[in-house]
Design a protein around this motif. Structure first.
Motif, PDB file in Angstrom:
ATOM      1  N   LEU A  38      20.084  -7.358  -2.380  1.00  0.00           N
ATOM      2  CA  LEU A  38      18.878  -6.535  -2.434  1.00  0.00           C
ATOM      3  C   LEU A  38      18.962  -5.294  -1.557  1.00  0.00           C
ATOM      4  CD1 LEU A  38      16.253  -9.420  -2.509  1.00  0.00           C
ATOM      5  CD2 LEU A  38      17.149  -8.074  -4.427  1.00  0.00           C
ATOM      6  N   THR A  39      20.192  -4.844  -1.299  1.00  0.00           N
ATOM      7  CA  THR A  39      20.436  -3.579  -0.623  1.00  0.00           C
ATOM      8  C   THR A  39      21.282  -2.692  -1.526  1.00  0.00           C
ATOM      9  OG1 THR A  39      20.464  -4.719   1.528  1.00  0.00           O
ATOM     10  CG2 THR A  39      21.326  -2.476   1.461  1.00  0.00           C
ATOM     11  N   PRO A  40      20.812  -1.496  -1.883  1.00  0.00           N
ATOM     12  CA  PRO A  40      19.515  -0.925  -1.517  1.00  0.00           C
ATOM     13  C   PRO A  40      18.372  -1.610  -2.263  1.00  0.00           C
ATOM     14  CG  PRO A  40      20.610   0.501  -3.080  1.00  0.00           C
ATOM     15  CD  PRO A  40      21.600  -0.589  -2.734  1.00  0.00           C
ATOM     16  N   ALA A  41      17.178  -1.524  -1.710  1.00  0.00           N
ATOM     17  CA  ALA A  41      16.009  -2.154  -2.312  1.00  0.00           C
ATOM     18  C   ALA A  41      15.761  -1.596  -3.702  1.00  0.00           C
ATOM     19  CB  ALA A  41      14.781  -1.933  -1.433  1.00  0.00           C
ATOM     20  N   PRO A  42      15.496  -2.457  -4.685  1.00  0.00           N
ATOM     21  CA  PRO A  42      15.148  -1.965  -6.021  1.00  0.00           C
ATOM     22  C   PRO A  42      13.904  -1.082  -5.947  1.00  0.00           C
ATOM     23  CG  PRO A  42      15.527  -4.338  -6.031  1.00  0.00           C
ATOM     24  CD  PRO A  42      15.462  -3.927  -4.602  1.00  0.00           C
ATOM     25  N   PRO A  43      13.768  -0.129  -6.848  1.00  0.00           N
ATOM     26  CA  PRO A  43      12.597   0.756  -6.817  1.00  0.00           C
ATOM     27  C   PRO A  43      11.319  -0.002  -7.162  1.00  0.00           C
ATOM     28  CG  PRO A  43      13.911   1.147  -8.795  1.00  0.00           C
ATOM     29  CD  PRO A  43      14.705   0.216  -7.938  1.00  0.00           C
ATOM     30  N   LEU A  44      10.426  -0.104  -6.203  1.00  0.00           N
ATOM     31  CA  LEU A  44       9.159  -0.796  -6.384  1.00  0.00           C
ATOM     32  C   LEU A  44       8.062  -0.028  -5.670  1.00  0.00           C
ATOM     33  CD1 LEU A  44      10.276  -4.446  -5.534  1.00  0.00           C
ATOM     34  CD2 LEU A  44       9.639  -3.633  -7.810  1.00  0.00           C
ATOM     35  N   ARG A  45       6.856  -0.217  -6.136  1.00  0.00           N
ATOM     36  CA  ARG A  45       5.712   0.345  -5.416  1.00  0.00           C
ATOM     37  C   ARG A  45       5.257  -0.659  -4.369  1.00  0.00           C
ATOM     38  NH1 ARG A  45       1.581   3.438  -9.596  1.00  0.00           N
ATOM     39  NH2 ARG A  45       2.960   5.184 -10.098  1.00  0.00           N
ATOM     40  N   ALA A  46       5.976  -0.708  -3.278  1.00  0.00           N
ATOM     41  CA  ALA A  46       5.663  -1.649  -2.207  1.00  0.00           C
ATOM     42  C   ALA A  46       5.795  -0.924  -0.874  1.00  0.00           C
ATOM     43  CB  ALA A  46       6.614  -2.849  -2.253  1.00  0.00           C
ATOM     44  N   PHE A  47       4.813  -1.109  -0.003  1.00  0.00           N
ATOM     45  CA  PHE A  47       4.880  -0.511   1.319  1.00  0.00           C
ATOM     46  C   PHE A  47       6.088  -1.055   2.062  1.00  0.00           C
ATOM     47  CE2 PHE A  47       0.194   0.071   0.798  1.00  0.00           C
ATOM     48  CZ  PHE A  47       0.181   1.449   0.964  1.00  0.00           C
ATOM     49  N   SER A  48       6.757  -0.178   2.804  1.00  0.00           N
ATOM     50  CA  SER A  48       7.881  -0.621   3.613  1.00  0.00           C
ATOM     51  C   SER A  48       7.365  -1.381   4.829  1.00  0.00           C
ATOM     52  CB  SER A  48       8.698   0.586   4.077  1.00  0.00           C
ATOM     53  OG  SER A  48       7.942   1.368   4.990  1.00  0.00           O
ATOM     54  N   LEU A  49       8.274  -2.126   5.482  1.00  0.00           N
ATOM     55  CA  LEU A  49       7.898  -2.792   6.720  1.00  0.00           C
ATOM     56  C   LEU A  49       7.436  -1.778   7.750  1.00  0.00           C
ATOM     57  CD1 LEU A  49      10.413  -5.666   7.586  1.00  0.00           C
ATOM     58  CD2 LEU A  49       7.975  -5.831   7.075  1.00  0.00           C
ATOM     59  N   ALA A  50       8.084  -0.622   7.794  1.00  0.00           N
ATOM     60  CA  ALA A  50       7.673   0.411   8.743  1.00  0.00           C
ATOM     61  C   ALA A  50       6.232   0.836   8.482  1.00  0.00           C
ATOM     62  CB  ALA A  50       8.612   1.607   8.655  1.00  0.00           C
ATOM     63  N   ASP A  51       5.883   1.036   7.211  1.00  0.00           N
ATOM     64  CA  ASP A  51       4.504   1.402   6.881  1.00  0.00           C
ATOM     65  C   ASP A  51       3.539   0.268   7.216  1.00  0.00           C
ATOM     66  OD1 ASP A  51       5.232   3.899   5.898  1.00  0.00           O
ATOM     67  OD2 ASP A  51       5.524   3.147   3.852  1.00  0.00           O
ATOM     68  N   ARG A  52       3.951  -0.957   6.920  1.00  0.00           N
ATOM     69  CA  ARG A  52       3.091  -2.113   7.153  1.00  0.00           C
ATOM     70  C   ARG A  52       2.739  -2.255   8.626  1.00  0.00           C
ATOM     71  NH1 ARG A  52       5.220  -7.825   4.955  1.00  0.00           N
ATOM     72  NH2 ARG A  52       5.179  -6.624   2.994  1.00  0.00           N
ATOM     73  N   TRP A  53       3.700  -1.942   9.507  1.00  0.00           N
ATOM     74  CA  TRP A  53       3.484  -2.162  10.929  1.00  0.00           C
ATOM     75  C   TRP A  53       3.044  -0.919  11.685  1.00  0.00           C
ATOM     76  CZ3 TRP A  53       2.607  -6.842  11.581  1.00  0.00           C
ATOM     77  CH2 TRP A  53       3.409  -7.870  11.062  1.00  0.00           C
ATOM     78  N   SER A  54       2.948   0.213  11.022  1.00  0.00           N
ATOM     79  CA  SER A  54       2.583   1.453  11.723  1.00  0.00           C
ATOM     80  C   SER A  54       1.101   1.475  12.099  1.00  0.00           C
ATOM     81  CB  SER A  54       2.908   2.666  10.852  1.00  0.00           C
ATOM     82  OG  SER A  54       4.290   2.811  10.677  1.00  0.00           O
ATOM     83  N   GLY A  55       0.818   2.090  13.237  1.00  0.00           N
ATOM     84  CA  GLY A  55      -0.559   2.346  13.628  1.00  0.00           C
ATOM     85  C   GLY A  55      -1.312   1.174  14.220  1.00  0.00           C
ATOM     86  N   HIS A  56      -0.639   0.086  14.524  1.00  0.00           N
ATOM     87  CA  HIS A  56      -1.324  -1.077  15.085  1.00  0.00           C
ATOM     88  C   HIS A  56      -1.252  -1.078  16.617  1.00  0.00           C
ATOM     89  CE1 HIS A  56      -2.018  -2.897  11.204  1.00  0.00           C
ATOM     90  NE2 HIS A  56      -0.744  -2.752  10.887  1.00  0.00           N
ATOM     91  N   ASP A  57      -2.230  -1.686  17.234  1.00  0.00           N
ATOM     92  CA  ASP A  57      -2.232  -1.816  18.696  1.00  0.00           C
ATOM     93  C   ASP A  57      -2.735  -3.204  19.079  1.00  0.00           C
ATOM     94  OD1 ASP A  57      -4.840  -1.500  17.918  1.00  0.00           O
ATOM     95  OD2 ASP A  57      -5.325   0.075  19.361  1.00  0.00           O
ATOM     96  N   PHE A  58      -2.057  -4.217  18.557  1.00  0.00           N
ATOM     97  CA  PHE A  58      -2.481  -5.600  18.771  1.00  0.00           C
ATOM     98  C   PHE A  58      -2.580  -5.947  20.263  1.00  0.00           C
ATOM     99  CE2 PHE A  58       0.028  -6.035  14.652  1.00  0.00           C
ATOM    100  CZ  PHE A  58      -1.092  -5.962  13.847  1.00  0.00           C
ATOM    101  N   TRP A  59      -1.554  -5.591  21.025  1.00  0.00           N
ATOM    102  CA  TRP A  59      -1.536  -5.996  22.431  1.00  0.00           C
ATOM    103  C   TRP A  59      -2.542  -5.214  23.257  1.00  0.00           C
ATOM    104  CZ3 TRP A  59       0.195 -10.496  23.423  1.00  0.00           C
ATOM    105  CH2 TRP A  59       1.229 -11.044  22.653  1.00  0.00           C
ATOM    106  N   HIS A  60      -2.756  -3.961  22.933  1.00  0.00           N
ATOM    107  CA  HIS A  60      -3.801  -3.198  23.629  1.00  0.00           C
ATOM    108  C   HIS A  60      -5.164  -3.820  23.372  1.00  0.00           C
ATOM    109  CE1 HIS A  60      -6.045   0.207  25.240  1.00  0.00           C
ATOM    110  NE2 HIS A  60      -6.775   0.175  24.142  1.00  0.00           N
ATOM    111  N   THR A  61      -5.419  -4.208  22.120  1.00  0.00           N
ATOM    112  CA  THR A  61      -6.696  -4.840  21.781  1.00  0.00           C
ATOM    113  C   THR A  61      -6.840  -6.178  22.501  1.00  0.00           C
ATOM    114  OG1 THR A  61      -6.674  -3.785  19.601  1.00  0.00           O
ATOM    115  CG2 THR A  61      -8.126  -5.691  19.883  1.00  0.00           C
ATOM    116  N   LEU A  62      -5.775  -6.934  22.542  1.00  0.00           N
ATOM    117  CA  LEU A  62      -5.822  -8.221  23.249  1.00  0.00           C
ATOM    118  C   LEU A  62      -6.116  -8.024  24.729  1.00  0.00           C
ATOM    119  CD1 LEU A  62      -2.816  -9.915  21.447  1.00  0.00           C
ATOM    120  CD2 LEU A  62      -5.102 -10.935  21.633  1.00  0.00           C
ATOM    121  N   GLY A  63      -5.489  -7.019  25.328  1.00  0.00           N
ATOM    122  CA  GLY A  63      -5.703  -6.781  26.743  1.00  0.00           C
ATOM    123  C   GLY A  63      -7.099  -6.297  27.069  1.00  0.00           C
TER     124      GLY A  63
END
Length: 293
Positions: free
Chosen positions: A126-151
């Motif tokens: 599965l490398t390279p990833a087949p063409p799909l309309r799927a968010f990348s892991l980078a997109d999925r994890w961008s913009g989060h602040d889990f630990w700041h919120t927890l603190g």
């Protein structure tokens, strides 16, 4: 939840039987599912695994995505999607029935070398990833602040070790999207129940949440699942070292992955306490303690 075949809407059952012939029995899976209905169907044309969801279910998009993803997966990796039926406000997917049992991830299991080999096959195929309309892991994890919120909101629920390392965890979390980006289609939910073992063959099921990302990411997901299955973090990482692509992964990237995933689970455990999130948070924190000391 439609617990039995007969509880499905008439229109959906008619649509399914138009593809399978008469359904004579429906046996639910042994483990849970996010679908509104799931069962192995005995039909006039043979056995088929069916999962179905109401179109108004917030997770219906996962079933639509899986129906698209399946078309690009090699048949030796995942069961083939045989048909899709939409009727009565429901979506049903019918997959070929494949023999096998759920993988045993416990210490000493004979399945562990097979799972390691499967990870190599997945990444290589599965490398390279087949063409799909799927968010990348980078997109999925961008913009989060889990630990700041927890603190800021739930500091009193965190143990002293975690409180002392909030800044380190928050920094690793912010670095994670760039460090887990990649060109491989990764499953992102590899667990024992999602790996079917038949002899020396392993098939991967439930491709409902895949994403392009780093080739080592699925191995990282499984490290936490091994800890869940009774491995120490040290032994889980030792198993991961048996996967060649893992051995080349920078420590910083692995720690960032563990930080952001554990941050998500720990925040969910704080907001909605319950066995699932509490356990996953505990396993993730055990891994981070091993990595960060």
């Amino acid at each position: 939840m439609a617990d039995t075949w007969k509880q499905l809407p008439d229109a959906l059952r008619v649509s399914i039987e138009a593809r399978t012939g008469a359904v004579t029995a429906a046996v639910p899976p042994a483990v849970g599912t996010v679908s509104d209905f799931a069962a192995n169907l005995e039909t006039a044309r043979g056995r088929v695994f069916c999962k179905a969801v109401r179109e108004d279910n917030p997770k219906a998009w996962m079933h639509h995505l899986e129906s698209v993803v399946n078309s690009v997966l090699p048949p030796d990796i995942a069961p083939r999607l045989l048909w899709k039926a939409e009727a009565g406000g429901w979506l049903a997917l019918g997959f070929e029935h494949v023999p096998g049992r759920h993988a045993d991830l416990s210490p000493g299991s004979a399945d562990l070398p097979l799972v390691a080999r499967t990870l190599e096959v997945l990444a290589g195929t599965l490398t390279p990833a087949p063409p799909l309309r799927a968010f990348s892991l980078a997109d999925r994890w961008s913009g989060h602040d889990f630990w700041h919120t927890l603190g800021s909101r739930y500091r009193d629920r965190l143990d002293p070790w975690t409180v002392a390392r909030l800044d380190t965890l928050a920094l690793a979390e912010q670095e994670a999207p760039d460090l887990i980006d990649g060109r491989t289609l990764v499953h992102t939910d590899l667990t024992g129940p999602n790996l079917l073992v038949d002899g020396t063959a392993v098939r991967v099921v439930d491709w409902a949440f895949p994403a392009p990302g780093a080739a080592w990411a699925d191995t990282a997901y499984l490290v936490i699942r091994l800890i869940e299955a009774g491995h120490t973090p040290e032994h889980a990482e030792r198993w991961a070292d048996s996967v060649p692509l893992w051995r080349a992964t920078p420590d910083r990237s692995v720690t960032a992955f563990g930080a952001i995933l554990t941050g998500l689970w720990t925040l969910r455990a704080a907001e909605t306490p319950g066995r699932q999130w509490d356990a996953l948070s505990s396993h993730g924190l055990a891994w981070l303690r091993h990595r960060l000391g």
